[in-house]
Design an enzyme around this catalytic site. Structure first.
Site, PDB file in Angstrom:
ATOM      1  N   LYS A  22      12.336  21.422  -8.910  1.00 50.45           N
ATOM      2  CA  LYS A  22      11.360  20.857  -9.852  1.00 50.45           C
ATOM      3  C   LYS A  22       9.962  20.894  -9.244  1.00 50.45           C
ATOM      4  O   LYS A  22       9.005  21.321  -9.883  1.00 50.45           O
ATOM      5  CB  LYS A  22      11.750  19.402 -10.169  1.00 50.45           C
ATOM      6  CG  LYS A  22      10.631  18.592 -10.808  1.00 50.45           C
ATOM      7  CD  LYS A  22      11.027  17.166 -11.070  1.00 50.45           C
ATOM      8  CE  LYS A  22      10.797  16.204  -9.920  1.00 50.45           C
ATOM      9  NZ  LYS A  22       9.382  15.886  -9.632  1.00 50.45           N
ATOM     10  N   ASN A  23       9.861  20.493  -7.986  1.00 52.87           N
ATOM     11  CA  ASN A  23       8.536  20.388  -7.364  1.00 52.87           C
ATOM     12  C   ASN A  23       7.917  21.754  -7.053  1.00 52.87           C
ATOM     13  O   ASN A  23       6.739  21.841  -6.716  1.00 52.87           O
ATOM     14  CB  ASN A  23       8.617  19.551  -6.086  1.00 52.87           C
ATOM     15  CG  ASN A  23       8.763  18.073  -6.397  1.00 52.87           C
ATOM     16  OD1 ASN A  23       8.731  17.677  -7.564  1.00 52.87           O
ATOM     17  ND2 ASN A  23       8.937  17.250  -5.371  1.00 52.87           N
ATOM     18  N   CYS A 118       1.610   4.821  -9.935  1.00 48.53           N
ATOM     19  CA  CYS A 118       2.979   4.861 -10.411  1.00 48.53           C
ATOM     20  C   CYS A 118       3.777   3.920  -9.529  1.00 48.53           C
ATOM     21  O   CYS A 118       3.247   3.343  -8.585  1.00 48.53           O
ATOM     22  CB  CYS A 118       3.542   6.267 -10.416  1.00 48.53           C
ATOM     23  SG  CYS A 118       4.022   6.848  -8.821  1.00 48.53           S
ATOM     24  N   ARG A 123      -1.149   6.301  -5.510  1.00 49.26           N
ATOM     25  CA  ARG A 123      -1.210   7.749  -5.684  1.00 49.26           C
ATOM     26  C   ARG A 123      -2.533   8.259  -6.267  1.00 49.26           C
ATOM     27  O   ARG A 123      -2.594   8.776  -7.383  1.00 49.26           O
ATOM     28  CB  ARG A 123      -0.030   8.217  -6.540  1.00 49.26           C
ATOM     29  CG  ARG A 123       1.290   7.840  -5.919  1.00 49.26           C
ATOM     30  CD  ARG A 123       2.455   8.442  -6.623  1.00 49.26           C
ATOM     31  NE  ARG A 123       2.707   9.813  -6.216  1.00 49.26           N
ATOM     32  CZ  ARG A 123       3.750  10.510  -6.637  1.00 49.26           C
ATOM     33  NH1 ARG A 123       4.602   9.993  -7.458  1.00 49.26           N
ATOM     34  NH2 ARG A 123       3.930  11.747  -6.218  1.00 49.26           N
ATOM     35  N   VAL A 166       0.532  17.255  -0.637  1.00 46.34           N
ATOM     36  CA  VAL A 166       1.196  18.398  -1.282  1.00 46.34           C
ATOM     37  C   VAL A 166       0.392  18.825  -2.513  1.00 46.34           C
ATOM     38  O   VAL A 166      -0.030  19.972  -2.641  1.00 46.34           O
ATOM     39  CB  VAL A 166       2.645  18.010  -1.694  1.00 46.34           C
ATOM     40  CG1 VAL A 166       3.300  19.120  -2.507  1.00 46.34           C
ATOM     41  CG2 VAL A 166       3.474  17.680  -0.470  1.00 46.34           C
ATOM     42  N   ASP A 308      11.214  11.911  -0.169  1.00 52.70           N
ATOM     43  CA  ASP A 308      12.043  12.013  -1.377  1.00 52.70           C
ATOM     44  C   ASP A 308      13.541  11.871  -1.091  1.00 52.70           C
ATOM     45  O   ASP A 308      14.348  11.863  -2.018  1.00 52.70           O
ATOM     46  CB  ASP A 308      11.783  13.361  -2.093  1.00 52.70           C
ATOM     47  CG  ASP A 308      10.468  13.334  -2.863  1.00 52.70           C
ATOM     48  OD1 ASP A 308       9.846  12.267  -2.966  1.00 52.70           O
ATOM     49  OD2 ASP A 308      10.071  14.403  -3.376  1.00 52.70           O
ATOM     50  N   ILE A 330       4.872   7.730   4.012  1.00 53.55           N
ATOM     51  CA  ILE A 330       4.106   8.513   3.027  1.00 53.55           C
ATOM     52  C   ILE A 330       3.602   7.628   1.881  1.00 53.55           C
ATOM     53  O   ILE A 330       2.433   7.677   1.525  1.00 53.55           O
ATOM     54  CB  ILE A 330       4.957   9.684   2.461  1.00 53.55           C
ATOM     55  CG1 ILE A 330       5.544  10.518   3.583  1.00 53.55           C
ATOM     56  CG2 ILE A 330       4.123  10.545   1.504  1.00 53.55           C
ATOM     57  CD1 ILE A 330       4.590  11.422   4.329  1.00 53.55           C
ATOM     58  N   ARG A 400      14.115  12.887 -15.300  1.00 51.19           N
ATOM     59  CA  ARG A 400      12.878  13.566 -14.933  1.00 51.19           C
ATOM     60  C   ARG A 400      13.135  14.641 -13.881  1.00 51.19           C
ATOM     61  O   ARG A 400      12.344  15.578 -13.751  1.00 51.19           O
ATOM     62  CB  ARG A 400      11.862  12.568 -14.349  1.00 51.19           C
ATOM     63  CG  ARG A 400      11.171  11.721 -15.397  1.00 51.19           C
ATOM     64  CD  ARG A 400      10.038  10.938 -14.769  1.00 51.19           C
ATOM     65  NE  ARG A 400       9.352  11.755 -13.791  1.00 51.19           N
ATOM     66  CZ  ARG A 400       8.967  11.349 -12.589  1.00 51.19           C
ATOM     67  NH1 ARG A 400       9.187  10.122 -12.195  1.00 51.19           N
ATOM     68  NH2 ARG A 400       8.359  12.165 -11.756  1.00 51.19           N
TER      69      ARG A 400
HETATM   70  C1  UD1 Z   1       4.629  15.514  -3.983  1.00 55.57           C
HETATM   71  C2  UD1 Z   1       5.982  15.546  -4.658  1.00 55.57           C
HETATM   72  C3  UD1 Z   1       6.714  14.225  -4.451  1.00 55.57           C
HETATM   73  C4  UD1 Z   1       6.772  13.873  -2.971  1.00 55.57           C
HETATM   74  C5  UD1 Z   1       5.388  13.944  -2.317  1.00 55.57           C
HETATM   75  C6  UD1 Z   1       5.438  13.756  -0.820  1.00 55.57           C
HETATM   76  C7  UD1 Z   1       5.633  17.038  -6.524  1.00 55.57           C
HETATM   77  C8  UD1 Z   1       5.508  17.214  -7.985  1.00 55.57           C
HETATM   78  N1  UD1 Z   1       5.801  15.803  -6.064  1.00 55.57           N
HETATM   79  O1  UD1 Z   1       3.859  14.504  -4.629  1.00 55.57           O
HETATM   80  O2  UD1 Z   1       8.031  14.358  -4.981  1.00 55.57           O
HETATM   81  O3  UD1 Z   1       7.282  12.566  -2.825  1.00 55.57           O
HETATM   82  O4  UD1 Z   1       4.782  15.221  -2.591  1.00 55.57           O
HETATM   83  O5  UD1 Z   1       6.240  14.706  -0.237  1.00 55.57           O
HETATM   84  O6  UD1 Z   1       5.620  17.990  -5.776  1.00 55.57           O
HETATM   85  N2  UD1 Z   1      -2.788  10.943  -1.474  1.00 55.57           N
HETATM   86  C9  UD1 Z   1      -4.084  10.469  -1.448  1.00 55.57           C
HETATM   87  N3  UD1 Z   1      -5.031  11.132  -2.173  1.00 55.57           N
HETATM   88  C10 UD1 Z   1      -4.733  12.241  -2.916  1.00 55.57           C
HETATM   89  C11 UD1 Z   1      -3.410  12.721  -2.926  1.00 55.57           C
HETATM   90  C12 UD1 Z   1      -2.464  12.048  -2.185  1.00 55.57           C
HETATM   91  O7  UD1 Z   1      -4.379   9.476  -0.788  1.00 55.57           O
HETATM   92  O8  UD1 Z   1      -5.641  12.794  -3.549  1.00 55.57           O
HETATM   93  C13 UD1 Z   1      -1.754  10.237  -0.691  1.00 55.57           C
HETATM   94  C14 UD1 Z   1      -0.606   9.707  -1.570  1.00 55.57           C
HETATM   95  O9  UD1 Z   1      -0.929   8.461  -2.120  1.00 55.57           O
HETATM   96  C15 UD1 Z   1       0.518   9.657  -0.577  1.00 55.57           C
HETATM   97  C16 UD1 Z   1       0.247  10.851   0.329  1.00 55.57           C
HETATM   98  O10 UD1 Z   1      -1.119  11.179   0.156  1.00 55.57           O
HETATM   99  O11 UD1 Z   1       0.436   8.478   0.163  1.00 55.57           O
HETATM  100  C17 UD1 Z   1       1.094  12.079   0.032  1.00 55.57           C
HETATM  101  O12 UD1 Z   1       1.011  12.391  -1.336  1.00 55.57           O
HETATM  102  P1  UD1 Z   1       1.124  13.882  -1.872  1.00 55.57           P
HETATM  103  O13 UD1 Z   1       1.624  14.756  -0.791  1.00 55.57           O
HETATM  104  O14 UD1 Z   1      -0.155  14.257  -2.523  1.00 55.57           O
HETATM  105  O15 UD1 Z   1       2.235  13.727  -2.996  1.00 55.57           O
HETATM  106  P2  UD1 Z   1       2.296  14.421  -4.407  1.00 55.57           P
HETATM  107  O16 UD1 Z   1       1.738  15.802  -4.331  1.00 55.57           O
HETATM  108  O17 UD1 Z   1       1.768  13.505  -5.444  1.00 55.57           O
END
Ligand code: UD1
Length: 419
Positions: A22-23, A118, A123, A166, A308, A330, A400
């Protein structure tokens, strides 16, 4: 509202085939906005993917999903593209924000709803916006929307992410494809899903080089010929079923359509806990293990242990001897499965970012509430090993991200049904 009912203690045997990730599919779908004509194979039929397809349709792309064969064809020949990602679609699925990079780079403007917080944490998307601004976008936040513009197009530059994300890495990568000159992204996430996105973008014509946590992207032309891409397997789904097997395999549980080398750290940890695993080229076999041992785990960006799989490993550790520790590094609020597991008899204490899990504990069936995707599946695992009946409410979270969860488990002799 639908519920899952599980009658616990039924030993598992047989084979589970892992679905596409999915991701990985989500950013690839978002990046398809850049392309003319693509076919994406091995996509999982789960709610988040349907929402992203709805978003692509809303934007004006033509999509044809062939559910029986798990592929989608997408074409973009529309002159009247809608560069808007509305709140109603982004609110249920944060990955909607990934269309920002493609819309901005192709159409030079985008209006994308802020995804908001969320259940697992606040996030934010500041890192996504940080990278796009560095690429030359003008960004404003108004009425809950990100308004982005790059009238003369994006311009390649050097960007070092202050922390690893990510989604921000994906958005920046997609945006940089058409940016003038060369873009260098440093301190990137290097999850297998990012590597899959890179391989898709390369097929589209991108010049991308990955070394360590640095990604270099040279301005490239998008190919007009049809692109075919097969999405990688879902390593989180694999981890979840490896744990199901570790908890209650009868003799052998075969899990196939995978590449075990991608989940090396998870397999190493399972082995250290005492789980017997045989690794093949495209499958793993989980064997009956005798005694499970305690362990300490810290969640980290890939290749570290994935957040995850934190909730699912916690269920496994309720059956290990001694006190195990899991530190969640995380997300700030990712222990919501803990109160529900405790209601089933687990002995877990939370101290700041760390959960202390004392085992082995006998779990008993209860009526429990799912709170997010991975927390929900941890309750399914707990239900599978609990005495009597477990009823899981709010299972839309599971839908989901887990394709055919009940039928995959039922085929392996679990007593699970949806009512
Ligand atoms: C993706 C995955 C999710 C997984 C996560 C961490 C998808 C669709 N989802 O989520 O399943 O749990 O990676 O492996 O691929 N952060 C900030 N600012 C930002 C973006 C992120 O502070 O602009 C923080 C987040 O709050 C979190 C950390 O960075 O604490 C990591 O988040 P991130 O790697 O961005 O997760 P997602 O891409 O949302």
């Amino acid at each position: 509202m639908q519920k899952l009912i599980i009658k616990g203690k039924k030993e598992l045997s047989g084979k589970i085939s892992i679905s596409g990730s999915k991701n990985s599919t989500l950013p690839i779908l978002a990046a398809s906005i850049l392309a003319k004509n693509v076919k994406i194979k091995n996509i999982p039929l789960v709610k988040d993917i349907f929402t992203m397809i709805e978003l692509l349709n809303f934007i004006g792309l033509k999509t044809k999903l062939v559910k029986k064969k798990n592929f989608i064809e997408i074409s973009n020949n529309n002159k009247n593209i809608n560069t808007l990602a509305p709140y109603k679609l982004v609110k249920t699925m944060r990955a909607g924000v990934l269309v920002l990079g493609s819309l901005l780079s192709k159409y030079k403007k985008a209006k994308v709803s802020l995804p908001g917080g969320c259940a697992i944490g606040s996030r934010p998307v500041d890192l996504h916006l940080f990278a796009l601004k560095k690429l030359g976008a003008k960004i404003k936040i108004k009425d809950g929307y990100i308004l982005a513009e790059a009238k003369k197009g994006l311009k390649g530059t050097k960007i070092k992410f202050p922390s690893i994300s990510v989604g921000a890495t994906e958005n920046a990568l997609i945006a940089a494809f058409k940016a003038k000159g060369t873009t260098i992204l440093k301190n990137c996430a290097i999850e297998p899903e990012i590597k899959d996105l890179i391989s898709f973008l390369k097929k589209l014509g991108a010049n991308i080089y990955l070394k360590g946590r640095t990604i270099l992207i040279k301005e490239s032309k998008i190919k007009s010929s049809k692109i075919i891409h097969q999405v990688i397997f879902d390593r989180i789904e694999l981890g979840t079923y490896m744990i199901a097997g570790a908890l209650l395999v009868k003799k052998n549980l075969i899990i196939d359509k995978i590449d075990p080398t991608i989940v090396k750290s998870e397999i190493d940890i399972l082995k250290r806990i005492g789980v017997k695993i045989i690794q093949k080229k495209k499958s793993v076999i989980i064997k009956k293990s005798k005694k499970l041992k305690k362990i300490n785990i810290i969640t980290k960006p890939y290749p570290g242990f994935p957040t995850d799989l934190q909730a699912q490993f916690m269920v496994l550790l309720t059956q290990a001897n001694g006190v195990s520790k899991i530190k969640e590094n995380i997300f700030e609020n990712r222990f919501m499965h803990v109160p529900e597991l405790k209601r089933m008899g687990a002995q877990i204490q939370i101290k700041d970012k760390t959960a202390l899990i004392k085992g082995p504990s006998k779990l008993a069936g209860a009526e429990v509430m799912a709170t997010d995707l991975r927390a929900s599946v941890s309750l399914v695992l707990a239900g599978l090993i609990a005495e009597n009946r477990t009823v899981i409410n709010r299972i839309y979270h599971l839908d989901r991200g887990y394709e055919f969860l009940e039928s995959k488990l039922k085929n392996c002799k679990a007593a699970i049904k949806r009512v």
